[in-house]
Write a protein that holds these residues in place. Structure first.
Motif, PDB file in Angstrom:
ATOM      1  N   GLU A   3      -8.709   0.445  -7.433  1.00  0.00           N
ATOM      2  CA  GLU A   3      -8.126   0.912  -6.186  1.00  0.00           C
ATOM      3  C   GLU A   3      -8.196  -0.142  -5.086  1.00  0.00           C
ATOM      4  O   GLU A   3      -7.498  -0.065  -4.084  1.00  0.00           O
ATOM      5  CB  GLU A   3      -8.821   2.199  -5.717  1.00  0.00           C
ATOM      6  N   LEU A   9      -0.952  -2.637  -6.574  1.00  0.00           N
ATOM      7  CA  LEU A   9      -0.232  -1.938  -5.517  1.00  0.00           C
ATOM      8  C   LEU A   9       1.217  -1.669  -5.900  1.00  0.00           C
ATOM      9  O   LEU A   9       1.904  -2.541  -6.443  1.00  0.00           O
ATOM     10  CB  LEU A   9      -0.257  -2.763  -4.224  1.00  0.00           C
ATOM     11  N   THR A  10       1.683  -0.474  -5.584  1.00  0.00           N
ATOM     12  CA  THR A  10       3.085  -0.123  -5.791  1.00  0.00           C
ATOM     13  C   THR A  10       3.842  -0.251  -4.471  1.00  0.00           C
ATOM     14  O   THR A  10       3.239  -0.342  -3.391  1.00  0.00           O
ATOM     15  CB  THR A  10       3.206   1.324  -6.300  1.00  0.00           C
ATOM     16  N   GLU A  13       3.013   2.320  -1.944  1.00  0.00           N
ATOM     17  CA  GLU A  13       1.744   2.120  -1.250  1.00  0.00           C
ATOM     18  C   GLU A  13       1.808   1.045  -0.175  1.00  0.00           C
ATOM     19  O   GLU A  13       0.937   1.003   0.700  1.00  0.00           O
ATOM     20  CB  GLU A  13       0.647   1.769  -2.257  1.00  0.00           C
ATOM     21  N   ARG A  18       6.708   3.730   5.277  1.00  0.00           N
ATOM     22  CA  ARG A  18       5.796   4.835   4.967  1.00  0.00           C
ATOM     23  C   ARG A  18       4.421   4.640   5.585  1.00  0.00           C
ATOM     24  O   ARG A  18       3.663   5.603   5.737  1.00  0.00           O
ATOM     25  CB  ARG A  18       5.633   4.965   3.447  1.00  0.00           C
ATOM     26  N   HIS A  19       4.100   3.406   5.897  1.00  0.00           N
ATOM     27  CA  HIS A  19       2.760   3.097   6.400  1.00  0.00           C
ATOM     28  C   HIS A  19       2.860   2.244   7.667  1.00  0.00           C
ATOM     29  O   HIS A  19       2.617   1.027   7.629  1.00  0.00           O
ATOM     30  CB  HIS A  19       1.952   2.359   5.327  1.00  0.00           C
ATOM     31  N   GLY A  65      -4.738   2.241   5.081  1.00  0.00           N
ATOM     32  CA  GLY A  65      -3.993   2.568   3.868  1.00  0.00           C
ATOM     33  C   GLY A  65      -4.261   1.535   2.786  1.00  0.00           C
ATOM     34  O   GLY A  65      -4.730   0.425   3.063  1.00  0.00           O
ATOM     35  N   ARG A  66      -3.955   1.905   1.548  1.00  0.00           N
ATOM     36  CA  ARG A  66      -4.304   1.026   0.423  1.00  0.00           C
ATOM     37  C   ARG A  66      -3.577  -0.309   0.463  1.00  0.00           C
ATOM     38  O   ARG A  66      -4.036  -1.297  -0.130  1.00  0.00           O
ATOM     39  CB  ARG A  66      -4.035   1.737  -0.913  1.00  0.00           C
ATOM     40  N   TRP A  67      -2.441  -0.371   1.164  1.00  0.00           N
ATOM     41  CA  TRP A  67      -1.727  -1.641   1.267  1.00  0.00           C
ATOM     42  C   TRP A  67      -2.648  -2.754   1.787  1.00  0.00           C
ATOM     43  O   TRP A  67      -2.475  -3.932   1.443  1.00  0.00           O
ATOM     44  CB  TRP A  67      -0.509  -1.515   2.187  1.00  0.00           C
TER      45      TRP A  67
END
Length: 224
Positions: A3, A9-10, A13, A18-19, A65-67
């Protein structure tokens, strides 16, 4: 700890739409203050090597966020091979005192975010007109042009150093996802198109890029 690994990463993500993200000077200073206590000592860096900065990555990912886990994906053989970030070399060379190191981590996060936003702009300019409907017929020229330009820019930003092709494959997959193609098919297309054509420490020449782009266009057209 997948993670925290930016290689996984997609597009969903990292997509800036979106982020949303903004970091003014005051927010950057606040983030640096939060990062500083998490900066390991040189002894810990030596012991944990590639995972020494995980607490910082966890902070950034939980906050934004995961980005954000790509913040230390530096050029060459850094904490993660084959990235685009210049503000951060690797824990072994960049970590000094907490107060000196924390602002570098923040600068690296901003550089990574700039790269993602740059890619989003490129995707918008390169995507076929019918990207909202992946079932529509698309002139293969759009796919070929996109592949050529994206491979070229990734090779340039990574300087085609160690494992640069991993991020190149990822970016091509992101572009296909942006264009309405599901992730599994996107991976198949990219794998079939590149298929060992790229190597570390070697920037692809025009002939190789043309061949990869042509195959990318044909394979995308077939698998849509």
């Amino acid at each position: 700890m997948n993670e925290l690994w930016p290689c996984t990463l997609t597009w969903a993500e990292v997509d800036p739409l979106r982020h949303p993200f903004a970091l003014d000077d005051d927010a950057a200073e606040e983030l640096a203050r939060l990062v500083a206590p998490l900066v390991p000592s040189p002894e810990v860096v030596e012991e944990r090597r590639f995972r020494a900065m995980d607490p910082v990555t966890e902070l950034m990912a939980s906050r934004y966020g995961r980005w954000a886990c790509g913040w230390n994906w530096s050029v060459g053989e850094g904490d993660v091979d084959g990235g685009v970030v210049d503000a951060w070399c690797c824990a072994g060379h960049t970590v000094t005192t907490p107060d000196a190191t924390a602002p570098l981590a923040v600068a690296a996060l901003l550089e990574w975010r700039d790269w993602i936003e740059d890619l989003a702009e490129r995707f918008s300019a390169l995507a076929p007109p019918s990207r909202s409907d992946a079932s529509c017929d698309v002139d293969p020229w759009y796919w070929e042009r996109a592949c050529t330009r994206l491979v070229t820019v990734v090779a340039d930003r990574t300087r085609a150093e160690s494992a640069w092709y991993g991020h190149c494959k990822q970016v091509l997959g992101w572009f296909l996802a942006y264009s309405g193609i599901d992730e599994e098919r996107a991976r198949d297309i990219v794998d079939a198109s590149i298929s060992g054509r790229f190597g570390s420490w070697s920037s692809p020449d025009v002939v190789v890029v043309d061949a990869v782009s042509s195959r990318f266009a044909r394979t995308t057209d077939e698998k849509r």
